[in-house]
Design a protein around this motif. Structure first.
Motif, PDB file in Angstrom:
ATOM      1  N   THR A 143       0.838  -1.210   0.000  1.00  0.00           N
ATOM      2  CA  THR A 143       0.000   0.000   0.000  1.00  0.00           C
ATOM      3  C   THR A 143       0.869   1.254   0.000  1.00  0.00           C
ATOM      4  O   THR A 143       0.392   2.352   0.278  1.00  0.00           O
ATOM      5  N   ASP A 148       2.659  -1.327   6.217  1.00  0.00           N
ATOM      6  CA  ASP A 148       2.239  -2.692   5.872  1.00  0.00           C
ATOM      7  C   ASP A 148       2.972  -3.768   6.678  1.00  0.00           C
ATOM      8  O   ASP A 148       2.414  -4.825   6.953  1.00  0.00           O
ATOM      9  N   SER A 177      -3.262   1.301   4.866  1.00  0.00           N
ATOM     10  CA  SER A 177      -2.739  -0.051   5.100  1.00  0.00           C
ATOM     11  C   SER A 177      -3.769  -0.909   5.835  1.00  0.00           C
ATOM     12  O   SER A 177      -4.078  -2.037   5.418  1.00  0.00           O
ATOM     13  N   ALA A 179      -6.978  -0.613   6.001  1.00  0.00           N
ATOM     14  CA  ALA A 179      -8.154  -0.905   5.177  1.00  0.00           C
ATOM     15  C   ALA A 179      -7.860  -2.059   4.215  1.00  0.00           C
ATOM     16  O   ALA A 179      -8.695  -2.944   3.999  1.00  0.00           O
ATOM     17  N   ALA A 180      -6.643  -2.063   3.654  1.00  0.00           N
ATOM     18  CA  ALA A 180      -6.277  -3.130   2.720  1.00  0.00           C
ATOM     19  C   ALA A 180      -6.214  -4.486   3.417  1.00  0.00           C
ATOM     20  O   ALA A 180      -6.781  -5.476   2.932  1.00  0.00           O
ATOM     21  N   TYR A 181      -5.541  -4.530   4.561  1.00  0.00           N
ATOM     22  CA  TYR A 181      -5.380  -5.820   5.249  1.00  0.00           C
ATOM     23  C   TYR A 181      -6.711  -6.300   5.828  1.00  0.00           C
ATOM     24  O   TYR A 181      -6.984  -7.505   5.854  1.00  0.00           O
ATOM     25  N   ALA A 183      -9.612  -5.739   4.469  1.00  0.00           N
ATOM     26  CA  ALA A 183     -10.354  -6.267   3.317  1.00  0.00           C
ATOM     27  C   ALA A 183      -9.874  -7.676   2.970  1.00  0.00           C
ATOM     28  O   ALA A 183     -10.680  -8.583   2.738  1.00  0.00           O
ATOM     29  N   ARG A 184      -8.554  -7.866   2.966  1.00  0.00           N
ATOM     30  CA  ARG A 184      -8.002  -9.191   2.646  1.00  0.00           C
ATOM     31  C   ARG A 184      -8.413 -10.231   3.684  1.00  0.00           C
ATOM     32  O   ARG A 184      -8.533 -11.409   3.381  1.00  0.00           O
ATOM     33  N   GLN A 205      -7.137   5.591  -1.044  1.00  0.00           N
ATOM     34  CA  GLN A 205      -6.864   4.157  -0.842  1.00  0.00           C
ATOM     35  C   GLN A 205      -7.892   3.524   0.094  1.00  0.00           C
ATOM     36  O   GLN A 205      -8.455   2.489  -0.209  1.00  0.00           O
ATOM     37  N   SER A 206      -8.136   4.169   1.249  1.00  0.00           N
ATOM     38  CA  SER A 206      -9.043   3.504   2.198  1.00  0.00           C
ATOM     39  C   SER A 206     -10.465   3.433   1.642  1.00  0.00           C
ATOM     40  O   SER A 206     -11.221   2.526   1.982  1.00  0.00           O
ATOM     41  N   ASP A 208     -11.249   2.859  -1.588  1.00  0.00           N
ATOM     42  CA  ASP A 208     -11.302   1.701  -2.480  1.00  0.00           C
ATOM     43  C   ASP A 208     -11.261   0.377  -1.715  1.00  0.00           C
ATOM     44  O   ASP A 208     -11.863  -0.600  -2.128  1.00  0.00           O
ATOM     45  N   TYR A 209     -10.551   0.370  -0.606  1.00  0.00           N
ATOM     46  CA  TYR A 209     -10.449  -0.878   0.167  1.00  0.00           C
ATOM     47  C   TYR A 209     -11.685  -1.091   1.056  1.00  0.00           C
ATOM     48  O   TYR A 209     -11.733  -2.033   1.838  1.00  0.00           O
TER      49      TYR A 209
END
Ligand code: F0G
Length: 470
Positions: A143, A148, A177, A179-181, A183-184, A205-206, A208-209
């Motif tokens: 990210t 991360d 970061s 938000a991405a993790y 989501a995963r 970024q947050s 989209d995640y």
């Protein structure tokens, strides 16, 4: 709800102030006895055991990890060729030096973070007179920031604890970061950010995640305050760097750096200081690596703050490290616009352990340093550029000597904050401000875009003019 500590490992929680060793942490990750921060420590890592000697007392816990330095180095190197997702991560590859999270196949959330490059900086080297100058670019994470490395580990611990919601207050990178993790890992995420005071690159970024993103009409410190109250009322897992799992994951940047340097530590490592989690993590890793004999000496870890957001600089230079006076922070390096850093005591400890310095740099010094790093073909965000600006000051004060080796930790990617970059190159960043006069000498670094008619002659004229001036 409390967050259980893993019991089948040598890692234990300990309060950094009163030394209490609770079995579990509350949702605010603070000591229930005195309210200070918790950290992980590894009672099984004693030098006796590492030397192959027997435990000093039969009651000493046996280390559950292999802690023979040569064997660890070989194992980590071997994992580089593995097809396993965790081995491919530059964080989980070093899992022997992290607390154990059970059932990794199910719980670990990884985007193959870490594995970031170490670059030689030839132009910055000439400008600073430091021949051996490198940058470890943590902005080359999934990210695009160093967050991360801590997030993969702490989000996995939230997943293991079966939390439905994770949350953070952020100046932008932590939230992107997290938000991405989340989501995963199929978790919901709540982001609290200061309204209007973070860069659009990070906010986008947050979104989209899929995070629930709240822009609060306050600053970062105000967001932290509200989040701390929230986690005491709601079953939400706190992912700010007061969470000791974040610090453990972020240690791996230093471990990976030492591996890249063939376990020969540099004389100096220089990091930006905001909430002071990153400096604490890198310092913790250095101290632990020396305890484990992975390295033979400690680099000096120095921390650089923006002048307008310098509570830690003042803590060290005005108050002799005795207290931290919170302030209202203001800097264009929005990632480190923090007036009340949570981890200041941890950072102070690593500063003392490694013999590092704390410096502050002006807005103009930050902007010029960013463009100078750029001239080496490496892009970073403003908060990262404080490291080069700080190095120049540390050279002038004699703290860093010409013959010494230096590694700058670049924490975020250039594209996180393109507005700052464009304004600098157009000459607009300091126009009409008190920084305008100070910025004048940095003009030679500016490369404003040229608007031309769509005509070959105009482009050739621009090319010829550029050649004459080069
Ligand atoms: N550099 C960047 C790019 C950052 O985003 C941050 C912190 C720092 C340096 C400072 O690191 O807080 O560990 O001392 N950003 C946080 C955030 C606070 O919310 O993204 P620190």
């Amino acid at each position: 709800m409390s967050i259980a500590q893993n019991t089948d490992t040598t890692a234990k929680l300990r309060c950094i102030s009163c030394g209490a060793t609770p079995d579990s942490a509350g949702q605010d990750f603070r000591c229930t006895a005195c309210g200070d921060l918790l950290e992980f420590f590894f009672p099984g890592w004693t030098l006796d055991q590492l030397d192959g000697a027997k435990p000093r007392h039969h009651t000493d816990p046996k280390p559950s990890h292999h802690t023979d330095p040569a064997a660890l180095k070989a194992l980590w190197l071997q994992r580089r060729t593995s097809r396993d997702a965790l081995d491919q991560s530059g964080v989980w590859r070093f899992r022997e030096l992290l607390p154990h999270i059970p059932n990794l196949d199910e719980n670990a959330i990884t985007l193959r973070e870490g594995n970031t490059p170490l670059y030689y900086l030839p132009r910055c080297s000439r400008a600073t007179g430091v021949e051996n100058l490198h940058a470890k670019h943590q902005g080359m994470n999934p990210t695009a920031s160093f967050k991360d490395t801590g997030m993969t580990f702490a989000a996995s611990s939230a997943h293991q604890g079966k939390f439905r919601w994770v949350a953070c207050a952020s100046t932008g990178n932590t939230s992107a970061s997290m938000a991405a993790y989340a989501a995963r890992g199929n978790m919901h995420s709540l982001v609290l950010i200061p309204d209007g005071k973070i860069s659009w690159g990070k906010l986008s970024q947050s979104l989209d995640y899929g995070a629930l993103t709240c822009q609060l009409r306050t600053d970062f410190d105000g967001c932290v305050h509200i989040l701390n109250d929230l986690v005491r009322q709601k079953p939400v897992y706190l992912l700010n760097s007061v969470n000791p799992y974040r610090i453990e994951g972020q240690k791996t940047a230093a471990i990976e750096l030492m591996e890249q340097l063939d376990w020969e530590p540099p004389d100096h490592i220089i990091v930006p200081g905001g909430n002071l989690g990153n400096s604490s993590a890198i310092g913790k890793a250095l101290v632990e690596m020396r305890e484990l004999k992975l390295i033979s000496r400690l680099p000096k870890l120095s921390i650089i703050q923006a002048q307008g957001a310098n509570p830690f600089y003042r803590c060290v230079h005005e108050f002799g490290g005795k207290k931290l006076e919170p302030m209202t922070a203001d800097t264009l390096a929005t990632a480190i616009r923090i007036g009340n850093p949570a981890s200041w005591k941890k950072a102070l400890r690593v500063l003392q352990a490694t013999g590092g310095e704390v410096e502050q740099v002006s807005e103009v010094e930050i902007a010029a340093a960013k463009a100078e790093i750029g001239s080496d073909g490496i892009g970073c965000e403003p908060a990262s550029a404080v490291t080069l600006a700080g190095l120049k000051k540390l050279r002038r004060s004699g703290f860093v000597k010409a013959g010494e080796s230096v590694v700058l930790i670049l924490t975020g990617h250039l594209l996180k904050d393109p507005d700052f970059t464009i304004k600098f190159h157009r000459g607009d960043l300091f126009a009409g401000t008190t920084g305008a006069a100070e910025a004048a000498p940095a003009k030679y670094l500016q490369r404003a875009p040229i608007v031309l008619d769509a005509n070959l002659g105009a482009v050739i004229a621009a090319l010829d003019a550029a050649e004459r001036n080069s």
